[in-house]
Design a protein around this motif. Sequence first.
Motif, PDB file in Angstrom:
ATOM      1  N   ILE A 163      15.336  12.792  -8.656  1.00 36.74           N
ATOM      2  CA  ILE A 163      15.655  13.970  -7.840  1.00 36.74           C
ATOM      3  C   ILE A 163      17.070  13.856  -7.289  1.00 36.74           C
ATOM      4  CG2 ILE A 163      13.260  14.440  -7.186  1.00 36.74           C
ATOM      5  CD1 ILE A 163      15.422  13.040  -4.467  1.00 36.74           C
ATOM      6  N   SER A 164      17.575  14.990  -6.847  1.00 32.76           N
ATOM      7  CA  SER A 164      18.813  15.035  -6.076  1.00 32.76           C
ATOM      8  C   SER A 164      18.434  15.424  -4.661  1.00 32.76           C
ATOM      9  CB  SER A 164      19.777  16.067  -6.675  1.00 32.76           C
ATOM     10  OG  SER A 164      20.953  16.158  -5.913  1.00 32.76           O
ATOM     11  N   GLY A 165      18.735  14.548  -3.713  1.00 34.59           N
ATOM     12  CA  GLY A 165      18.312  14.804  -2.336  1.00 34.59           C
ATOM     13  C   GLY A 165      19.388  14.464  -1.331  1.00 34.59           C
ATOM     14  N   ALA A 166      18.963  13.891  -0.220  1.00 36.84           N
ATOM     15  CA  ALA A 166      19.876  13.595   0.879  1.00 36.84           C
ATOM     16  C   ALA A 166      20.910  12.543   0.508  1.00 36.84           C
ATOM     17  CB  ALA A 166      19.073  13.137   2.098  1.00 36.84           C
ATOM     18  N   LEU A 167      20.526  11.566  -0.305  1.00 35.95           N
ATOM     19  CA  LEU A 167      21.441  10.476  -0.660  1.00 35.95           C
ATOM     20  C   LEU A 167      22.437  10.914  -1.735  1.00 35.95           C
ATOM     21  CD1 LEU A 167      18.768   7.633  -0.643  1.00 35.95           C
ATOM     22  CD2 LEU A 167      20.475   8.099   1.136  1.00 35.95           C
ATOM     23  N   LYS A 168      21.940  11.532  -2.780  1.00 34.18           N
ATOM     24  CA  LYS A 168      22.833  12.024  -3.845  1.00 34.18           C
ATOM     25  C   LYS A 168      23.796  13.071  -3.308  1.00 34.18           C
ATOM     26  CE  LYS A 168      23.977  12.517  -8.277  1.00 34.18           C
ATOM     27  NZ  LYS A 168      25.119  13.441  -8.106  1.00 34.18           N
ATOM     28  N   ASN A 169      23.417  13.763  -2.259  1.00 38.15           N
ATOM     29  CA  ASN A 169      24.267  14.793  -1.663  1.00 38.15           C
ATOM     30  C   ASN A 169      25.589  14.230  -1.157  1.00 38.15           C
ATOM     31  OD1 ASN A 169      24.634  17.545  -1.034  1.00 38.15           O
ATOM     32  ND2 ASN A 169      23.949  17.263   1.078  1.00 38.15           N
ATOM     33  N   TRP A 170      25.634  12.895  -0.936  1.00 37.52           N
ATOM     34  CA  TRP A 170      26.848  12.281  -0.385  1.00 37.52           C
ATOM     35  C   TRP A 170      27.954  12.131  -1.423  1.00 37.52           C
ATOM     36  CZ3 TRP A 170      25.670  13.821   3.855  1.00 37.52           C
ATOM     37  CH2 TRP A 170      26.322  13.437   5.009  1.00 37.52           C
ATOM     38  N   VAL A 171      27.629  12.378  -2.689  1.00 33.61           N
ATOM     39  CA  VAL A 171      28.676  12.423  -3.708  1.00 33.61           C
ATOM     40  C   VAL A 171      29.655  13.555  -3.392  1.00 33.61           C
ATOM     41  CG1 VAL A 171      29.121  12.854  -6.165  1.00 33.61           C
ATOM     42  CG2 VAL A 171      27.253  11.347  -5.482  1.00 33.61           C
ATOM     43  N   THR A 237      13.503  10.610   3.529  1.00 35.37           N
ATOM     44  CA  THR A 237      13.652  12.001   3.097  1.00 35.37           C
ATOM     45  C   THR A 237      13.576  12.111   1.582  1.00 35.37           C
ATOM     46  OG1 THR A 237      15.014  12.572   5.024  1.00 35.37           O
ATOM     47  CG2 THR A 237      15.200  13.992   3.084  1.00 35.37           C
ATOM     48  N   ASP A 238      14.324  11.245   0.894  1.00 30.64           N
ATOM     49  CA  ASP A 238      14.350  11.326  -0.568  1.00 30.64           C
ATOM     50  C   ASP A 238      13.035  10.889  -1.203  1.00 30.64           C
ATOM     51  OD1 ASP A 238      16.856  12.332  -0.473  1.00 30.64           O
ATOM     52  OD2 ASP A 238      17.798  10.783  -1.683  1.00 30.64           O
ATOM     53  N   VAL A 239      12.377   9.904  -0.617  1.00 30.18           N
ATOM     54  CA  VAL A 239      11.054   9.506  -1.113  1.00 30.18           C
ATOM     55  C   VAL A 239      10.088  10.684  -0.996  1.00 30.18           C
ATOM     56  CG1 VAL A 239       9.054   8.021  -0.697  1.00 30.18           C
ATOM     57  CG2 VAL A 239      11.365   7.042  -0.702  1.00 30.18           C
ATOM     58  N   THR A 240      10.186  11.414   0.110  1.00 31.27           N
ATOM     59  CA  THR A 240       9.318  12.574   0.327  1.00 31.27           C
ATOM     60  C   THR A 240       9.612  13.678  -0.679  1.00 31.27           C
ATOM     61  OG1 THR A 240       9.176  12.046   2.689  1.00 31.27           O
ATOM     62  CG2 THR A 240       8.556  14.275   2.024  1.00 31.27           C
ATOM     63  N   ILE A 241      10.912  13.975  -0.906  1.00 28.77           N
ATOM     64  CA  ILE A 241      11.275  14.974  -1.912  1.00 28.77           C
ATOM     65  C   ILE A 241      10.716  14.578  -3.272  1.00 28.77           C
ATOM     66  CG2 ILE A 241      13.186  16.041  -3.176  1.00 28.77           C
ATOM     67  CD1 ILE A 241      14.917  15.643  -0.655  1.00 28.77           C
ATOM     68  N   CYS A 242      10.837  13.292  -3.595  1.00 26.60           N
ATOM     69  CA  CYS A 242      10.387  12.800  -4.896  1.00 26.60           C
ATOM     70  C   CYS A 242       8.877  13.000  -5.063  1.00 26.60           C
ATOM     71  CB  CYS A 242      10.750  11.318  -5.025  1.00 26.60           C
ATOM     72  SG  CYS A 242      10.875  10.734  -6.722  1.00 26.60           S
ATOM     73  N   LYS A 243       8.126  12.647  -4.037  1.00 28.13           N
ATOM     74  CA  LYS A 243       6.677  12.852  -4.088  1.00 28.13           C
ATOM     75  C   LYS A 243       6.341  14.338  -4.167  1.00 28.13           C
ATOM     76  CE  LYS A 243       5.202   8.683  -1.559  1.00 28.13           C
ATOM     77  NZ  LYS A 243       4.463   8.203  -0.366  1.00 28.13           N
ATOM     78  N   LYS A 251      11.527   4.897  -8.738  1.00 29.05           N
ATOM     79  CA  LYS A 251      12.675   4.980  -9.652  1.00 29.05           C
ATOM     80  C   LYS A 251      13.941   5.502  -8.967  1.00 29.05           C
ATOM     81  CE  LYS A 251       9.815   5.679 -13.786  1.00 29.05           C
ATOM     82  NZ  LYS A 251       9.486   6.591 -14.918  1.00 29.05           N
ATOM     83  N   LEU A 252      13.882   5.654  -7.650  1.00 31.13           N
ATOM     84  CA  LEU A 252      15.029   6.185  -6.908  1.00 31.13           C
ATOM     85  C   LEU A 252      16.056   5.084  -6.648  1.00 31.13           C
ATOM     86  CD1 LEU A 252      13.272   8.471  -4.262  1.00 31.13           C
ATOM     87  CD2 LEU A 252      14.668   9.224  -6.201  1.00 31.13           C
ATOM     88  N   ASN A 253      17.069   5.002  -7.483  1.00 28.81           N
ATOM     89  CA  ASN A 253      18.077   3.951  -7.324  1.00 28.81           C
ATOM     90  C   ASN A 253      18.981   4.192  -6.123  1.00 28.81           C
ATOM     91  OD1 ASN A 253      17.431   2.257  -9.616  1.00 28.81           O
ATOM     92  ND2 ASN A 253      18.119   3.962 -10.894  1.00 28.81           N
ATOM     93  N   PHE A 254      19.244   5.457  -5.802  1.00 31.18           N
ATOM     94  CA  PHE A 254      19.998   5.744  -4.585  1.00 31.18           C
ATOM     95  C   PHE A 254      19.257   5.196  -3.365  1.00 31.18           C
ATOM     96  CE2 PHE A 254      22.707   8.783  -6.843  1.00 31.18           C
ATOM     97  CZ  PHE A 254      23.883   8.695  -6.134  1.00 31.18           C
ATOM     98  N   ALA A 255      17.947   5.392  -3.333  1.00 29.27           N
ATOM     99  CA  ALA A 255      17.154   4.919  -2.193  1.00 29.27           C
ATOM    100  C   ALA A 255      17.162   3.397  -2.105  1.00 29.27           C
ATOM    101  CB  ALA A 255      15.727   5.445  -2.302  1.00 29.27           C
ATOM    102  N   LYS A 256      17.079   2.726  -3.237  1.00 29.31           N
ATOM    103  CA  LYS A 256      17.117   1.263  -3.236  1.00 29.31           C
ATOM    104  C   LYS A 256      18.438   0.748  -2.695  1.00 29.31           C
ATOM    105  CE  LYS A 256      13.984   0.965  -7.221  1.00 29.31           C
ATOM    106  NZ  LYS A 256      13.886   0.655  -8.667  1.00 29.31           N
ATOM    107  N   GLU A 257      19.536   1.359  -3.131  1.00 28.06           N
ATOM    108  CA  GLU A 257      20.858   0.934  -2.651  1.00 28.06           C
ATOM    109  C   GLU A 257      21.038   1.271  -1.175  1.00 28.06           C
ATOM    110  OE1 GLU A 257      23.164  -0.859  -4.128  1.00 28.06           O
ATOM    111  OE2 GLU A 257      22.091  -1.019  -6.024  1.00 28.06           O
ATOM    112  N   ALA A 258      20.517   2.421  -0.749  1.00 30.53           N
ATOM    113  CA  ALA A 258      20.631   2.807   0.660  1.00 30.53           C
ATOM    114  C   ALA A 258      19.833   1.845   1.549  1.00 30.53           C
ATOM    115  CB  ALA A 258      20.142   4.233   0.850  1.00 30.53           C
ATOM    116  N   GLU A 259      18.652   1.474   1.098  1.00 32.76           N
ATOM    117  CA  GLU A 259      17.827   0.568   1.883  1.00 32.76           C
ATOM    118  C   GLU A 259      18.493  -0.786   2.035  1.00 32.76           C
ATOM    119  OE1 GLU A 259      13.102  -0.347   2.292  1.00 32.76           O
ATOM    120  OE2 GLU A 259      13.949  -0.273   0.276  1.00 32.76           O
TER     121      GLU A 259
END
Length: 264
Positions: A163-171, A237-243, A251-259
């Motif tokens: 997904i594209s969510g809160a983390l990907k939005n920072w691009v 937020t992104d985990v919720t969007i994904c679900k 599989k959210l690599n942005f979330a892994k790096e953010a964490e």
Amino acid sequence: MAVVSIANTREKHRSLERVLGLVREALSHLGGIEEFVKPGQTVLIKPNQTVFYSAEEGCTTDPLVVGALIRLAYEAGAGHVQVGESSGGFFPSSQCMAITGMTAVAEAAGAEVIDLGSDETPNRVVPIPNGLFLKECPIPVPLLDADVIIDAPKAKNHHIEPISGALKNWVGSVNQNWRNHNHGDAEHIPRFMDIMTVTRPTLCVVDALICGEGDGPIANLPRWGGCIIASADPVATDVTICKFLGHDWEKLNFAKEAEKRGLG
């Protein structure tokens, strides 16, 4: 523990008042906008306006969601509200926001619209002390100087991530030329998550009204979701969007790096 709020409606008619009610309801479960915006503060709202497709196509943040956030920020006493984006490709973000209707809605609500990607918008090279990839980066001054940053992504599929969510939005938070040279390679995910450590959003409010299925982020097929998702935690937020969109959140690599960086 992260808290994520979801407000839902089955009424597909969208108006500023209806969307305002949904956004207000989602934020009420987090204590209201007053928990995040204090009197006199400068608020910068960062929507997803990466292409000049409309919210109805499942690609970009609904201007009505941003309009609601502007109104609520002023209700909380904000001194100044800005809406800023650095669009993808090679066209001005100001042009993109005009085409999608974001500029008209934002200005009508009393906000200043800023092209974060423009070379005319000043940048400062800032150190990134907690960066795992970048140690410094040029960042637009409006983003650095804002007291409150509201991350307002679109809930949609993406071909790189589920997904594209809160983390990907920072691009879309940096100068457009810098973005074009630093996005799409193997290191772009850790690079942009390093940037978020010095520009972390205060609040995330997701447009999941008309979501983007199909081949995202710009060839999405619209699907009614009827939701506003809100949280102070961009990872949750992104985990919720994904679900919500039926994908595997692991599989959210942005979330892994953010964490890894303590972002959520």
